[in-house]
Design an enzyme around this catalytic site. Structure first.
Site, PDB file in Angstrom:
ATOM      1  N   ARG A  22      45.948  35.671  38.771  1.00 44.17           N
ATOM      2  CA  ARG A  22      45.484  37.024  38.726  1.00 44.17           C
ATOM      3  C   ARG A  22      45.304  37.273  37.042  1.00 44.17           C
ATOM      4  NH1 ARG A  22      50.602  39.620  40.273  1.00 44.17           N
ATOM      5  NH2 ARG A  22      49.659  41.309  39.156  1.00 44.17           N
ATOM      6  N   THR A  23      44.171  38.105  36.940  1.00 44.01           N
ATOM      7  CA  THR A  23      44.026  38.688  35.591  1.00 44.01           C
ATOM      8  C   THR A  23      45.338  39.474  35.152  1.00 44.01           C
ATOM      9  OG1 THR A  23      41.690  38.870  35.912  1.00 44.01           O
ATOM     10  CG2 THR A  23      42.691  39.780  33.950  1.00 44.01           C
ATOM     11  N   LEU A  24      46.197  39.031  34.219  1.00 49.57           N
ATOM     12  CA  LEU A  24      47.160  39.991  33.525  1.00 49.57           C
ATOM     13  C   LEU A  24      46.845  40.615  32.373  1.00 49.57           C
ATOM     14  CD1 LEU A  24      50.177  37.363  34.719  1.00 49.57           C
ATOM     15  CD2 LEU A  24      49.377  39.505  35.817  1.00 49.57           C
ATOM     16  N   ASN A 126      43.940  42.163  41.108  1.00 42.63           N
ATOM     17  CA  ASN A 126      43.104  41.149  40.147  1.00 42.63           C
ATOM     18  C   ASN A 126      41.851  41.558  39.642  1.00 42.63           C
ATOM     19  OD1 ASN A 126      42.409  38.703  38.920  1.00 42.63           O
ATOM     20  ND2 ASN A 126      41.601  37.865  40.993  1.00 42.63           N
TER      21      ASN A 126
END
Lengths: 245, 277
Positions: A22-24, A126
């Protein structure tokens, strides 16, 4: 990112792997985009910087691209996600062209498609870490809209992303009016970009202005704005408060 | 059509290069009651004959709204038609949701045709037994398409399908050149006149037909009985002056039907010749 020692527990490995997909946080980011409608279409300005945290690492990134025949897309935020979005749109416009039937996707359709994409990614926790500006002209009608990374989407006569929200919008609200000429439009955008250059630390003095009209898209060559640093208060900024900056 | 050993399976070719199951499916279209479509530059009219199973039942619905800008008239197995209409509505709505923009009818028709083609190339399926007259708008204006069970589609200025459609087609063939520039009212009138041709002598009443219109500034909708009757009255008030249209096959038509063609009543076209039988 969570890490658990995988002692005979398949689940935690899987979860750790999913988390890492996931994009954090964003890594390489572009700063503001400012765009306005004018007499013949839409004008969009952006600088060419890509920051890696607080380092201004890349200085030749084009953050405004033409989409199909009728639209212009500008992005701030994560550059790699912007490139991913360009690939999605490439596929979309390719399939649209393959129909070859006289119908084509206009800026409104592309804006809505992007809204769907951004919102769906947000729902999966995400996101594509961008704020997108979509401008275009089709059948004489100008269109300008924005989508954020959480899928908030709207249209307006003038839009700005990132720091532009705080610094450029007040200028645009005061000084934008319908049917600006090209020269006046560029002047207005340059005014906004100059303020951003002075006050946004991730802005660089190398900008491009893109224009879209019924005839098509033109992206200017990169150029820089004149700045003035000889204001008297810059000479001794801490005169009134020793020790500050 | 006669039975032969190559017609059991849709995936069996005949030695002469035909797929008989597909052709039989097209026969099913001819059994349904008539449906007619016409278009001008800016409008499309779809009309059909209301056929009821028996005097006790209501008539089957043969025209469906797919979206504000697309309508479809069917002939043949109405169950298949209903399923395909649902598919069309689904495609249209999905496109609208993603792009906030109406699905161009030309693209919908290709999706439909591809769906029909699949059924001609799978041994566990059968072709759809319904012909669809799809009328709709896209960027270049109004369009009328015919989708057939074979998976082919064609664009038309005007067309008729179903039983006794040949009579309507003959009427339309005489008049189609004027349709592109026709007004909305003339187009509706021509549609109702074409319906009348298929009735072979029955009196034309507004209860016998369903008419729908869509246009560049007009969402798809059905005309109510009153409006249809008004149009019928403009040409039915003069008693018969000439024979009715006959079928394509040279079947002698004895009676001059009650539905006389008051030619003076028709706007624009004074010189429609009486049909040869």
């Amino acid at each position: 990112m969570t890490f658990t020692v995988p002692i005979d527990n398949g689940d935690s490995v899987r979860i750790a792997e999913e988390e890492s997909q996931r994009t954090l946080y964003p890594y390489v980011t572009g700063t503001s985009i400012v765009a306005i409608k004018y007499k013949d279409g839409v004008l969009m300005a952006s600088d060419m910087g890509g920051s890696y945290g607080s380092t201004l690492r890349y200085k030749n990134i084009e953050r405004v691209k033409a989409i199909g025949k009728h639209s212009l897309l500008g992005a701030s935020g994560e550059i790699s996600d912007f490139q991913e979005i360009l690939r999605y749109l490439d596929e979309l416009t390719l399939n649209d062209n393959m129909w070859d039937d006289g119908n084509s996707l206009g800026p409104k359709e592309i804006h809505n498609y992007l809204t769907r994409v951004m919102y769906n990614r947000r729902n999966k926790l995400n996101p594509l870490w961008n704020t997108l500006v979509l401008g275009g002209v089709k059948n004489g009608k100008s269109y300008l809209g924005m989508v954020s990374m959480i899928g908030v989407s709207f249209e307006d006569d003038h839009v700005a992303t990132g720091f532009g929200n705080h610094l450029a919008r007040p200028i645009l609200r005061d000084e934008w009016h319908a049917d600006l000429s090209f020269e006046d439009g560029v002047k207005l955008l340059e005014k906004c970009m100059r303020v951003l250059l002075y006050r946004d630390r991730s802005a660089i003095n190398k900008l491009q202005i893109a224009k879209i009209t019924e005839e098509g898209v033109t992206v200017s060559q990169p150029y820089s704005l004149k700045t003035f640093w000889e204001f008297s208060s810059f000479h001794n900024p801490t005169a009134g408060a020793e020790g500050s900056w | 059509m006669f039975r032969n050993q190559y017609d059991t399976d849709v995936t069996t070719w005949s030695p002469t290069g035909r797929l008989f199951q597909v052709e039989y499916a097209m026969e099913a279209v001819k059994q349904g009651s008539a449906a007619i479509g016409l278009r001008s530059r800016s409008h499309v009219v779809l009309a059909c004959v209301n056929k009821a199973q028996s005097e006790l039942s209501s008539h089957q619905r043969k025209i469906f709204k797919v979206d504000d800008h697309i309508g479809v008239a069917i002939a043949g197995l109405t169950a298949d038609g209903r399923v395909l209409s649902r598919y069309m509505r689904s495609e249209s709505i999905n496109h609208s949701f993603t792009y906030e923009s109406p699905l161009p009818v030309g693209r919908l028709v290709v999706h439909l045709a591809d769906k029909a083609q699949v059924c001609t190339q799978r041994s566990w399926k059968r072709p759809y037994g319904v012909g669809l007259l799809v009328g709709g708008l896209d960027e270049s204006g109004a369009h009328l398409y015919y989708n057939c069970p074979s998976g082919n589609y064609f664009e038309y200025q005007a067309f008729a399908i179903g039983s006794r459609s040949q009579a309507a087609k003959t009427y339309l063939e005489r008049r189609f050149e004027s349709f592109q520039e026709s007004s909305r009212e003339d187009l509706i009138k021509d549609a109702i006149l074409a319906i009348r041709e298929t009735l072979q002598g029955e009196t034309l009443k507004s209860s016998l037909c369903t008419v729908s219109v869509l246009g560049v500034d007009e969402a798809f909708h059905f005309l109510d009985q009153e409006s249809i009757q008004k149009v019928i009255d403009t040409f039915e008030k003069v008693p018969e002056e000439e024979e009715d249209a006959g079928e394509g096959e040279a079947e002698p038509e004895a009676a001059t039907g009650a539905a006389g063609t008051g030619e003076q009543g028709c706007s624009g076209d004074q010189d429609v010749a009486p049909m040869e039988i």
